[in-house]
Design a protein around this motif. Sequence first.
Motif, PDB file in Angstrom:
ATOM      1  N   LEU A  96      -4.607  18.484  21.775  1.00 38.02           N
ATOM      2  CA  LEU A  96      -5.332  18.218  23.007  1.00 38.02           C
ATOM      3  C   LEU A  96      -4.418  17.614  24.062  1.00 38.02           C
ATOM      4  CD1 LEU A  96      -8.212  18.542  24.039  1.00 38.02           C
ATOM      5  CD2 LEU A  96      -8.630  16.160  23.458  1.00 38.02           C
ATOM      6  N   GLN A  99      -2.643  20.283  25.819  1.00 31.82           N
ATOM      7  CA  GLN A  99      -3.488  21.013  26.751  1.00 31.82           C
ATOM      8  C   GLN A  99      -3.781  20.201  28.008  1.00 31.82           C
ATOM      9  OE1 GLN A  99      -7.030  22.184  24.650  1.00 31.82           O
ATOM     10  NE2 GLN A  99      -5.913  23.235  23.013  1.00 31.82           N
ATOM     11  N   ILE A 100      -4.069  18.920  27.831  1.00 35.27           N
ATOM     12  CA  ILE A 100      -4.483  18.080  28.958  1.00 35.27           C
ATOM     13  C   ILE A 100      -3.285  17.517  29.702  1.00 35.27           C
ATOM     14  CG2 ILE A 100      -5.681  15.952  29.570  1.00 35.27           C
ATOM     15  CD1 ILE A 100      -7.688  16.515  27.424  1.00 35.27           C
ATOM     16  N   LYS A 271     -11.822  16.229  26.813  1.00 37.61           N
ATOM     17  CA  LYS A 271     -11.590  17.392  27.682  1.00 37.61           C
ATOM     18  C   LYS A 271     -12.622  17.447  28.813  1.00 37.61           C
ATOM     19  CE  LYS A 271     -10.306  21.064  25.627  1.00 37.61           C
ATOM     20  NZ  LYS A 271     -10.279  22.316  24.809  1.00 37.61           N
ATOM     21  N   GLN A 275     -11.514  17.386  32.703  1.00 36.00           N
ATOM     22  CA  GLN A 275     -11.840  18.559  33.523  1.00 36.00           C
ATOM     23  C   GLN A 275     -12.662  18.163  34.744  1.00 36.00           C
ATOM     24  OE1 GLN A 275     -13.752  21.297  30.817  1.00 36.00           O
ATOM     25  NE2 GLN A 275     -11.812  22.191  30.130  1.00 36.00           N
TER      26      GLN A 275
END
Length: 303
Positions: A96, A99-100, A271, A275
């Motif tokens: 994660l 991704q972040i 997430k 986002q």
Amino acid sequence: MATEFRGLDSMPCHDQQVNSASTPSPESLRPGDPTPDDAGVNSASMAKLTLHTGRASASVPAERDPEACGGAGLKSESSNGSGDSTNCEAPAGCELSRQIGAQLKLLPMNDQIRELQTIIRDKTASRGDFMFSADRLIRLVVEEGLNQLPYKECMVTTPTGYKYEGVKFEKGNCGVSIMRSGEAMEQGLRDCCRSIRIGKILIQSDEDTQRAKVYYAKFPPDIYRRKVLLMYPILSTGNTVIEAVKVLIEHGVQPSVIIVLSLFSTPHGAKSIIQEFPEITILTTEVHPAAPTHFGQKYFGTD
């Protein structure tokens, strides 16, 4: 397991560099013996001691797995200067973090943190052990959260008259707890910042729709000028934190100055928050699909 270091300085925390030449001590010299300078040894090299004032930097890098992820992202003086750490052991958190990015920060995992997480998750743990472990873990998260706040250099005088170059945190910080479980983190923050102002938000989620609704909000009047430590121990869906951040934005707080302090987070929760608010920062100890959602009930004894 703890990494074993061999052949290190007995006082590595002082970041000393000592070059000890194999020369006899002055007490052992006899008349007629060659002095260290006569033997071709520079006397300055007999006891070369380099002291670094101000902030100390780690002189011995820890051994790391070459395939370990770089998603922890905690500020560290021993890092490469980018603020990224490579000490991440939870696969879900590592993936994660990739991704972040740097907005999701994980405390570097060690056996102490792992044990505290285990006790908190253990359904057979007594409430006393649960609260004790939770308070310890909260303190670690709060300490690292404070480490994310800006500071400025300063000069102080020691009792011996020595001028010491140090740092001090800039003013203009506050905490905000999301009731009720977030209140469990207030004492940990006050233990570190005894005069810090703390606001409160009461948000409850609908059991059927999981939609969060704000019932109460009380902040310092100048919160729009402050950096905010938003405290909520469990990030499950992320909806509660998202609603809390919206309320803070309505009061003039920018997402870029908000740091969410949590103990556990699910991948979906972290997430969702990032986002919705890409500039916000989340600090947690673990990202795992199964979050201990019983935290608030057991901490306050209503389970």
